[in-house]
Motif scaffolding. Structure first.
Motif, mmCIF file in Angstrom:
data_model
loop_
_atom_site.group_PDB
_atom_site.id
_atom_site.type_symbol
_atom_site.label_atom_id
_atom_site.label_comp_id
_atom_site.label_asym_id
_atom_site.label_seq_id
_atom_site.Cartn_x
_atom_site.Cartn_y
_atom_site.Cartn_z
ATOM 1 N N THR A 100 0.838 -1.202 0.000
ATOM 2 C CA THR A 100 0.000 0.000 0.000
ATOM 3 C C THR A 100 0.872 1.251 0.000
ATOM 4 N N LYS A 101 0.240 2.366 -0.359
ATOM 5 C CA LYS A 101 0.884 3.680 -0.318
ATOM 6 C C LYS A 101 0.011 4.622 0.492
ATOM 7 N N ASP A 102 0.622 5.613 1.083
ATOM 8 C CA ASP A 102 -0.096 6.638 1.838
ATOM 9 C C ASP A 102 -0.039 7.961 1.091
ATOM 10 N N TYR A 103 -1.169 8.662 1.106
ATOM 11 C CA TYR A 103 -1.252 9.979 0.470
ATOM 12 C C TYR A 103 -1.945 10.946 1.417
ATOM 13 N N THR A 104 -1.599 12.215 1.284
ATOM 14 C CA THR A 104 -2.459 13.275 1.803
ATOM 15 C C THR A 104 -3.080 13.953 0.583
ATOM 16 N N VAL A 105 -4.410 14.092 0.618
ATOM 17 C CA VAL A 105 -5.158 14.623 -0.518
ATOM 18 C C VAL A 105 -5.947 15.835 -0.037
ATOM 19 N N ARG A 106 -5.698 16.956 -0.653
ATOM 20 C CA ARG A 106 -6.369 18.200 -0.261
ATOM 21 C C ARG A 106 -7.515 18.495 -1.217
ATOM 22 N N GLY A 107 -8.687 18.793 -0.663
ATOM 23 C CA GLY A 107 -9.862 19.074 -1.470
ATOM 24 C C GLY A 107 -10.422 20.462 -1.214
ATOM 25 N N GLU A 195 -12.025 24.146 2.496
ATOM 26 C CA GLU A 195 -10.899 23.231 2.376
ATOM 27 C C GLU A 195 -11.051 22.032 3.318
ATOM 28 N N PHE A 196 -10.551 20.911 2.890
ATOM 29 C CA PHE A 196 -10.445 19.740 3.763
ATOM 30 C C PHE A 196 -9.237 18.923 3.321
ATOM 31 N N LEU A 197 -8.687 18.169 4.261
ATOM 32 C CA LEU A 197 -7.484 17.379 4.003
ATOM 33 C C LEU A 197 -7.729 15.934 4.412
ATOM 34 N N LEU A 198 -7.462 15.021 3.499
ATOM 35 C CA LEU A 198 -7.674 13.599 3.749
ATOM 36 C C LEU A 198 -6.346 12.854 3.807
ATOM 37 N N GLU A 199 -6.334 11.790 4.580
ATOM 38 C CA GLU A 199 -5.232 10.832 4.551
ATOM 39 C C GLU A 199 -5.786 9.546 3.944
ATOM 40 N N VAL A 200 -5.159 9.072 2.878
ATOM 41 C CA VAL A 200 -5.652 7.914 2.135
ATOM 42 C C VAL A 200 -4.565 6.852 2.060
ATOM 43 N N GLN A 201 -4.913 5.648 2.465
ATOM 44 C CA GLN A 201 -4.026 4.492 2.295
ATOM 45 C C GLN A 201 -4.661 3.601 1.232
ATOM 46 N N CYS A 202 -3.895 3.296 0.174
ATOM 47 C CA CYS A 202 -4.502 2.590 -0.947
ATOM 48 C C CYS A 202 -3.464 1.801 -1.724
ATOM 49 N N MET A 203 -3.937 1.078 -2.737
ATOM 50 C CA MET A 203 -3.066 0.350 -3.653
ATOM 51 C C MET A 203 -3.677 0.376 -5.046
ATOM 52 N N HIS A 204 -2.830 0.201 -6.035
ATOM 53 C CA HIS A 204 -3.237 0.145 -7.443
ATOM 54 C C HIS A 204 -3.924 1.439 -7.877
ATOM 55 N N GLU A 205 -3.503 2.527 -7.323
ATOM 56 C CA GLU A 205 -4.122 3.820 -7.596
ATOM 57 C C GLU A 205 -3.376 4.558 -8.708
ATOM 58 N N THR A 206 -4.041 5.558 -9.238
ATOM 59 C CA THR A 206 -3.402 6.555 -10.099
ATOM 60 C C THR A 206 -3.734 7.927 -9.527
ATOM 61 N N GLN A 207 -2.973 8.927 -9.956
ATOM 62 C CA GLN A 207 -3.232 10.283 -9.486
ATOM 63 C C GLN A 207 -4.631 10.740 -9.891
#
Length: 306
Positions: A100-107, A195-207
């Protein structure tokens, strides 16, 4: 620098990619820095080997030839280009482990664009006064629950077996083949509308899929949302703390990073890959990759998301 310096370049390391920098440009820059470092070192003395050459007999008027022993340099250990080498195969092992990979995603709430990015072509503007942190958290919980069911389905594991139970306890249940993007964890780190900020743990993702996730969250909240930033903070067993900054893209820093990561790389790949993997082929801190000689092509490869 010679073969000793080359042997220390067999392995994996992480580099921090600044925003806006293409990953191929990063790879090319690191390649250049490695070559500069290797070429700047003291070159080893040429190896000598004995060959028998034909030479006229000294003091003789006849044209008879005799064998004379002499030393000549052997060119097989004079590489023109040096590379990272066998560490490239670890990228394949890392990919096959489906980590898995970890991301921070801002919306950003209140608008929709054609490509789900903040600077894309505006499609719609909406109100978002009704959106609360509680509503967002509920949507995220639903998303995580649905993806966890999909995770089990794509893993092809019978949860009633002892093996599946042990895998679940170790956090190893995941697809060992390609699948759609799967989210193993998602939560809100910060909420200050719009604004909101998410932490996402996932796999097989694309940007693009991560940006679309923000768009879909907006729709579930009865509004719209665009993605303003995607930042990867962990890739498998490498985190931001492991990543070399631009000022550290030099030979010795990369050698040190490879050496420091080697025990963790070996342990994590052994734990996450199938039992059929020959773990004797994995590197360790005290045993760098054996090299039969330098590569004739620069062996630096990158692993990156789309």
């Amino acid at each position: 620098m010679g073969s000793a310096g080359l042997a220390r370049l067999h392995g994996l390391f992480a580099a921090y990619k600044p925003p806006g920098l293409k990953w191929m440009h990063l790879r090319d820059t690191v390649e250049l820095q490695l070559l500069k470092g290797l070429n700047a070192g003291r070159r080893p003395s040429p190896e000598q080997r004995v060959r028998f050459l034909l030479s006229p007999t000294e003091g003789s008027e006849e044209k008879a030839l005799t064998l004379v022993a002499t030393s000549v340099p052997t060119l097989t250990n004079h590489p023109l280009v040096l590379g990272v080498g066998h560490g490239r195969s670890l990228l394949t092992d890392m990919y096959d482990a489906h980590l898995t990979k970890d991301y921070t995603v801002r919306g950003l709430l209140g608008k929709a664009t054609d490509d789900f990015c903040e600077d894309g072509r505006l499609v719609e503007k909406t109100t978002y006064d009704h959106v609360t942190r509680e509503k967002l958290d509920r949507i995220l919980a639903v998303i995580q629950g649905s993806h966890q069911k999909a995770l089990v389905m794509y893993s092809n594991v019978d949860l009633k077996t002892q093996e599946a139970y042990e895998m679940a306890m170790r956090g190893l249940i995941r697809p060992m083949n390609k699948s759609p993007m799967l989210i193993t964890g998602i939560r809100c780190l910060h909420f200050a509308p719009p604004e909101f900020l998410l932490e996402v743990q996932c796999m097989h993702e694309t940007q693009k899929q991560l940006r679309k996730l923000v768009h879909e969250i907006g729709l579930e909240l009865k509004t719209t949302a665009v993605c303003s930033q995607v930042r990867r903070t962990r890739d498998g067993f490498f985190t931001l703390d492991d990543a070399l900054l631009r000022t550290q893209w030099d030979l010795h820093s990369i050698q040190d990073a490879i050496r420091a990561a080697a025990p963790r790389v070996a342990a994590e790949l052994e734990k996450n890959l199938s039992p059929g993997l020959d773990t004797q082929q994995l590197p360790s801190a005290g045993r760098p990759w054996d090299s039969q000689g330098p590569s004739s092509a620069l062996g630096l490869e990158g692993c990156t998301g789309h």
